[in-house]
Design a protein around this motif. Structure first.
Motif, PDB file in Angstrom:
ATOM      1  N   ILE A 153       0.856  -1.186   0.000  1.00 30.90           N
ATOM      2  CA  ILE A 153       0.000   0.000   0.000  1.00 30.90           C
ATOM      3  C   ILE A 153       0.893   1.237   0.000  1.00 30.90           C
ATOM      4  CG2 ILE A 153      -1.813   1.259   1.237  1.00 30.90           C
ATOM      5  CD1 ILE A 153      -2.456  -1.388   2.682  1.00 30.90           C
ATOM      6  N   PRO A 154       0.634   2.252  -0.841  1.00 32.77           N
ATOM      7  CA  PRO A 154       1.458   3.466  -0.842  1.00 32.77           C
ATOM      8  C   PRO A 154       1.237   4.285   0.422  1.00 32.77           C
ATOM      9  CG  PRO A 154      -0.441   3.772  -2.277  1.00 32.77           C
ATOM     10  CD  PRO A 154      -0.462   2.336  -1.850  1.00 32.77           C
ATOM     11  N   LEU A 213      -8.010  -4.234   3.475  1.00 40.18           N
ATOM     12  CA  LEU A 213      -8.839  -3.256   2.772  1.00 40.18           C
ATOM     13  C   LEU A 213      -7.979  -2.342   1.902  1.00 40.18           C
ATOM     14  CD1 LEU A 213     -11.519  -1.877   2.194  1.00 40.18           C
ATOM     15  CD2 LEU A 213     -11.188  -0.506   4.284  1.00 40.18           C
ATOM     16  N   GLY A 214      -6.880  -1.845   2.471  1.00 39.98           N
ATOM     17  CA  GLY A 214      -5.998  -0.974   1.694  1.00 39.98           C
ATOM     18  C   GLY A 214      -5.403  -1.683   0.496  1.00 39.98           C
ATOM     19  N   TRP A 215      -5.045  -2.934   0.675  1.00 42.49           N
ATOM     20  CA  TRP A 215      -4.479  -3.725  -0.410  1.00 42.49           C
ATOM     21  C   TRP A 215      -5.508  -3.942  -1.523  1.00 42.49           C
ATOM     22  CZ3 TRP A 215      -3.042  -9.606  -0.104  1.00 42.49           C
ATOM     23  CH2 TRP A 215      -2.183  -9.929  -1.148  1.00 42.49           C
ATOM     24  N   PHE A 216      -6.746  -4.213  -1.123  1.00 41.47           N
ATOM     25  CA  PHE A 216      -7.817  -4.395  -2.102  1.00 41.47           C
ATOM     26  C   PHE A 216      -8.035  -3.123  -2.917  1.00 41.47           C
ATOM     27  CE2 PHE A 216     -12.343  -3.727  -3.083  1.00 41.47           C
ATOM     28  CZ  PHE A 216     -12.550  -4.772  -3.987  1.00 41.47           C
ATOM     29  N   LEU A 217      -8.083  -1.982  -2.232  1.00 41.10           N
ATOM     30  CA  LEU A 217      -8.304  -0.713  -2.925  1.00 41.10           C
ATOM     31  C   LEU A 217      -7.138  -0.375  -3.848  1.00 41.10           C
ATOM     32  CD1 LEU A 217      -9.834   1.420  -0.019  1.00 41.10           C
ATOM     33  CD2 LEU A 217     -11.027   0.469  -2.008  1.00 41.10           C
ATOM     34  N   GLN A 218      -5.922  -0.670  -3.412  1.00 40.97           N
ATOM     35  CA  GLN A 218      -4.749  -0.409  -4.255  1.00 40.97           C
ATOM     36  C   GLN A 218      -4.795  -1.246  -5.530  1.00 40.97           C
ATOM     37  OE1 GLN A 218      -2.401   1.662  -4.538  1.00 40.97           O
ATOM     38  NE2 GLN A 218      -0.847   0.637  -5.769  1.00 40.97           N
ATOM     39  N   ARG A 219      -5.203  -2.504  -5.410  1.00 45.04           N
ATOM     40  CA  ARG A 219      -5.297  -3.366  -6.590  1.00 45.04           C
ATOM     41  C   ARG A 219      -6.479  -2.978  -7.470  1.00 45.04           C
ATOM     42  NH1 ARG A 219      -5.276  -9.328  -4.329  1.00 45.04           N
ATOM     43  NH2 ARG A 219      -6.415  -8.311  -2.633  1.00 45.04           N
ATOM     44  N   LEU A 220      -7.576  -2.518  -6.845  1.00 46.75           N
ATOM     45  CA  LEU A 220      -8.767  -2.123  -7.582  1.00 46.75           C
ATOM     46  C   LEU A 220      -8.507  -0.875  -8.409  1.00 46.75           C
ATOM     47  CD1 LEU A 220     -11.864  -2.471  -8.085  1.00 46.75           C
ATOM     48  CD2 LEU A 220     -12.205  -0.932  -6.129  1.00 46.75           C
ATOM     49  N   SER A 221      -7.906   0.133  -7.761  1.00 44.14           N
ATOM     50  CA  SER A 221      -7.678   1.402  -8.455  1.00 44.14           C
ATOM     51  C   SER A 221      -6.522   2.153  -7.808  1.00 44.14           C
ATOM     52  CB  SER A 221      -8.942   2.263  -8.422  1.00 44.14           C
ATOM     53  OG  SER A 221      -8.680   3.550  -8.956  1.00 44.14           O
ATOM     54  N   PRO A 222      -5.327   2.071  -8.370  1.00 46.01           N
ATOM     55  CA  PRO A 222      -4.207   2.835  -7.825  1.00 46.01           C
ATOM     56  C   PRO A 222      -4.491   4.335  -7.762  1.00 46.01           C
ATOM     57  CG  PRO A 222      -3.411   1.189  -9.361  1.00 46.01           C
ATOM     58  CD  PRO A 222      -4.910   1.204  -9.478  1.00 46.01           C
ATOM     59  N   GLY A 223      -5.249   4.842  -8.741  1.00 48.63           N
ATOM     60  CA  GLY A 223      -5.599   6.260  -8.732  1.00 48.63           C
ATOM     61  C   GLY A 223      -6.466   6.617  -7.545  1.00 48.63           C
TER      62      GLY A 223
END
Length: 274
Positions: A144-145, A245-255
């Motif tokens: 996660i960034p 959750l953060g990992w899922f969101l990062q993979r879903l949409s980096p933007g």
């Protein structure tokens, strides 16, 4: 978990935090544990708390020292079933405020420390009769960034990438691999984290308070990773609600994740100005 009974385990960074909790959990499951840390007194204190453990001073950034240590363990035991490349350091600060010396310090320990462990132990683990498993401690920051932690994030992303590549190479062998990605954990790492920038002291005090109030216990991390190893999981993200959750969101949409990170950063800055 009968899986761990009579196993030989090596844990780097075992003198405190997650490493200490892992050493305790392994010992409770019947492992003989080699507790290593750059602080020998801390490693000794942990080893004395366990039923069957030995302390060892080890600087994971020193390739020669890691090799000597591996030789000693294999000479004594003839095998290493579990290698926890866990030792690591923290750094926080904007890239423009970070000195080259700090970049090298973080990379030498967080990345090359893992490389040195693999170089010294993996060939012999592949050759031994009994199966083995390697656990590389990365971080939620490795998937996660996290603004203002670029050196730390870069080092942990490197551990994740290295480990995923290695997992492919190990497929079909007698050695498995798990990547540990903890989130906010209540350990001393935040107190020892190097902070860069004009507000470093203030930010560190806030971070220490946040980790103490919101951090998951290192014992929970140890329990989670030991279960992940038994199940043969490649990733152990813990606590799942935070890191997952953060990992899922990062993979879903980096933007989208970039927008969330900027919003969080702006919120923190707004609170500071009030």
């Amino acid at each position: 978990m009968a899986y761990y009974n009579n196993k030989i385990a090596v844990v780097t960074g075992a003198g405190s935090g997650i490493g200490r909790a892992i050493a305790h959990a392994l010992s409770a499951q019947g492992c003989k544990v080699y507790c290593t840390d750059i602080d020998l007194a801390a490693a000794t204190a942990v080893a004395q708390e366990l039923d069957n453990a030995s302390p060892y001073r080890l600087d994971v950034a020193d390739a020669a020292a890691v090799s000597v240590f591996a030789n000693e363990v294999f000479t004594r035991e003839g095998r290493v079933n579990l290698l926890f490349n866990n030792a690591g350091v923290g750094h926080a600060g904007a890239v423009v405020d970070t000195e080259l010396a700090d970049w090298k310090w973080v990379m030498n320990i967080n990345v090359m420390g893992v490389v040195h462990g693999l170089h010294a132990f993996l060939p012999r683990m592949l050759e031994q009769d009994s199966p083995g498993h390697i656990i590389n401690t990365a971080s939620g920051a490795g998937i996660i960034p996290m603004p203002r932690t670029a050196p730390y994030c870069a080092s942990k992303h490197a551990v994740v990438g290295l480990s995923q590549s290695l997992a492919g190479e190990l497929h079909g062998s007698n050695v498995g691999l798990t990547i540990l990605c903890p989130g906010t954990i209540n350990t001393a790492i935040i107190k020892n984290t190097k902070m860069s920038g004009s507000t470093a002291q203030e930010r560190q005090a806030q971070a220490i308070e946040h980790y103490a109030k919101k951090g998951t216990s290192p014992e929970q991390v140890a329990d989670d990773v030991l279960r992940a190893v038994v199940k043969g999981k490649l990733f152990c993200v813990t606590p799942r609600k935070e890191v997952g959750l953060g990992w899922f969101l990062q993979r879903l949409s980096p933007g989208l994740m970039q927008w969330i990170m900027r919003a969080r950063m702006n919120t923190v800055e707004g609170v500071k100005r009030q």
